[in-house]
Design a protein around this motif. Structure first.
Motif, PDB file in Angstrom:
ATOM      1  N   SER A   1      51.893  31.667  31.692  1.00 21.94           N
ATOM      2  CA  SER A   1      51.931  33.124  31.572  1.00 21.94           C
ATOM      3  C   SER A   1      50.824  33.715  32.432  1.00 21.94           C
ATOM      4  N   PHE A   2      51.216  34.479  33.435  1.00 22.68           N
ATOM      5  CA  PHE A   2      50.250  35.055  34.371  1.00 22.68           C
ATOM      6  C   PHE A   2      49.667  36.332  33.759  1.00 22.68           C
ATOM      7  N   THR A   3      48.544  36.183  33.087  1.00 23.27           N
ATOM      8  CA  THR A   3      47.905  37.275  32.368  1.00 23.27           C
ATOM      9  C   THR A   3      46.647  37.739  33.097  1.00 23.27           C
ATOM     10  N   PRO A   4      46.140  38.946  32.790  1.00 23.54           N
ATOM     11  CA  PRO A   4      45.014  39.493  33.560  1.00 23.54           C
ATOM     12  C   PRO A   4      43.767  38.621  33.567  1.00 23.54           C
ATOM     13  N   ASP A   5      43.525  37.902  32.476  1.00 23.98           N
ATOM     14  CA  ASP A   5      42.320  37.071  32.415  1.00 23.98           C
ATOM     15  C   ASP A   5      42.335  35.958  33.446  1.00 23.98           C
ATOM     16  N   MET A   6      43.508  35.619  33.964  1.00 22.98           N
ATOM     17  CA  MET A   6      43.582  34.576  34.989  1.00 22.98           C
ATOM     18  C   MET A   6      42.908  35.000  36.286  1.00 22.98           C
ATOM     19  N   LEU A   7      42.742  36.302  36.485  1.00 20.03           N
ATOM     20  CA  LEU A   7      42.050  36.761  37.687  1.00 20.03           C
ATOM     21  C   LEU A   7      40.555  36.470  37.615  1.00 20.03           C
ATOM     22  N   ASN A   8      40.078  36.017  36.460  1.00 24.58           N
ATOM     23  CA  ASN A   8      38.678  35.618  36.329  1.00 24.58           C
ATOM     24  C   ASN A   8      38.467  34.146  36.674  1.00 24.58           C
ATOM     25  N   GLU A   9      39.553  33.417  36.930  1.00 26.88           N
ATOM     26  CA  GLU A   9      39.441  32.004  37.265  1.00 26.88           C
ATOM     27  C   GLU A   9      38.788  31.836  38.647  1.00 26.88           C
ATOM     28  N   PRO A  10      37.956  30.795  38.825  1.00 27.87           N
ATOM     29  CA  PRO A  10      37.457  30.492  40.180  1.00 27.87           C
ATOM     30  C   PRO A  10      38.639  30.160  41.095  1.00 27.87           C
ATOM     31  N   LEU A  11      38.628  30.708  42.277  1.00 25.34           N
ATOM     32  CA  LEU A  11      39.742  30.539  43.210  1.00 25.34           C
ATOM     33  C   LEU A  11      39.312  29.714  44.415  1.00 25.34           C
ATOM     34  N   LEU A  12      40.215  28.840  44.849  1.00 19.26           N
ATOM     35  CA  LEU A  12      40.037  28.205  46.152  1.00 19.26           C
ATOM     36  C   LEU A  12      40.772  29.090  47.143  1.00 19.26           C
ATOM     37  N   VAL A  13      40.021  29.671  48.074  1.00 18.25           N
ATOM     38  CA  VAL A  13      40.549  30.706  48.957  1.00 18.25           C
ATOM     39  C   VAL A  13      40.598  30.204  50.394  1.00 18.25           C
TER      40      VAL A  13
END
Length: 226
Positions: free
Chosen positions: A208-220
């Motif tokens: 489930s793609f929820t807003p809190d997932m935007l706080n995850e560290p990202l490999l960019v």
């Protein structure tokens, strides 16, 4: 007693957790009105970034705001014709989730064939200036795809693969019915399309793609497609 309602839907509505993805341009939404999110099964996040960048590894660990900053800088240089130019990826169970701010490459059929080599990819694009779309590919083969407002027009090698899930979400699969849903007052409910697509993705992937997932560290990393 009926569950409490929110914007005309019950709290049991599977679309409810994804309403934030349908925010209008005037609302404060972290992803805005143009973005893609792709769910990869069978690849780690490093490999996902490499595939977006033609096999080159120039990734960095960043947060979502830093990803957005790179996107804004890229748009300033290119006037937006090539999307946001960058992708950020984080792991979610058996899947890796790729976010393209201001991007649309994940649902491009040619790009998706490359991205999905040896794995499964379900991708959704919200594009308020063109068409919202969903595509599901396995090992470089497009299995099923549709524009979100006309789910009865599907294509791919097995266009009906996700039909049971789609029916559970109330999608119109019969061309004799209305192309866009209507509510009880006779108003179009166009704003349900993107949340419903992400509810479908959750059924397929378990993520489930929820807003809190935007706080995850990202490999960019950069996107090589132009």
């Amino acid at each position: 007693m009926r569950p409490a309602t929110m914007a005309g839907m019950t709290t049991a509505d599977p679309r409810a957790p994804f309403e934030w993805l349908a925010a209008s341009e005037s609302q404060a939404s972290p992803l805005g009105v143009l973005f893609s999110v792709a769910f990869f099964r069978g690849l780690d996040r490093s490999e996902v970034v490499r595939r977006f960048n033609n096999g080159e590894d120039s990734s960095q660990e960043l947060d979502f705001q830093q990803l957005n900053d790179r996107m804004v800088e890229f748009l300033g240089k290119t006037d937006g014709g090539s999307g946001g130019g960058h992708v950020g990826v984080f792991p979610a169970g058996e899947w890796s989730v790729a976010i393209e701010p201001c991007g649309f490459w994940a649902t491009d059929s040619d790009v998706l064939a490359d991205l999905s080599r040896g794995c499964a990819v379900l991708a959704i694009t919200r594009h308020d200036y063109a068409r919202h779309s969903l595509a599901y590919a396995i090992d470089s083969t497009l299995v099923t795809a549709h524009a979100l407002e006309i789910p009865h027009i599907r294509w791919g090698t097995d266009p009906d693969r996700l039909n049971d899930y789609m029916r559970e979400l109330g999608m119109v699969l019969d061309s004799s019915d209305n192309e866009i849903d209507w509510d009880a007052a006779g108003n179009t409910t166009y704003n349900i399309l993107v949340p419903r697509a992400f509810a479908l993705a959750a059924k397929v992937t378990g993520v489930s793609f929820t807003p809190d997932m935007l706080n995850e560290p990202l490999l960019v990393g950069p996107i090589a497609y132009r």
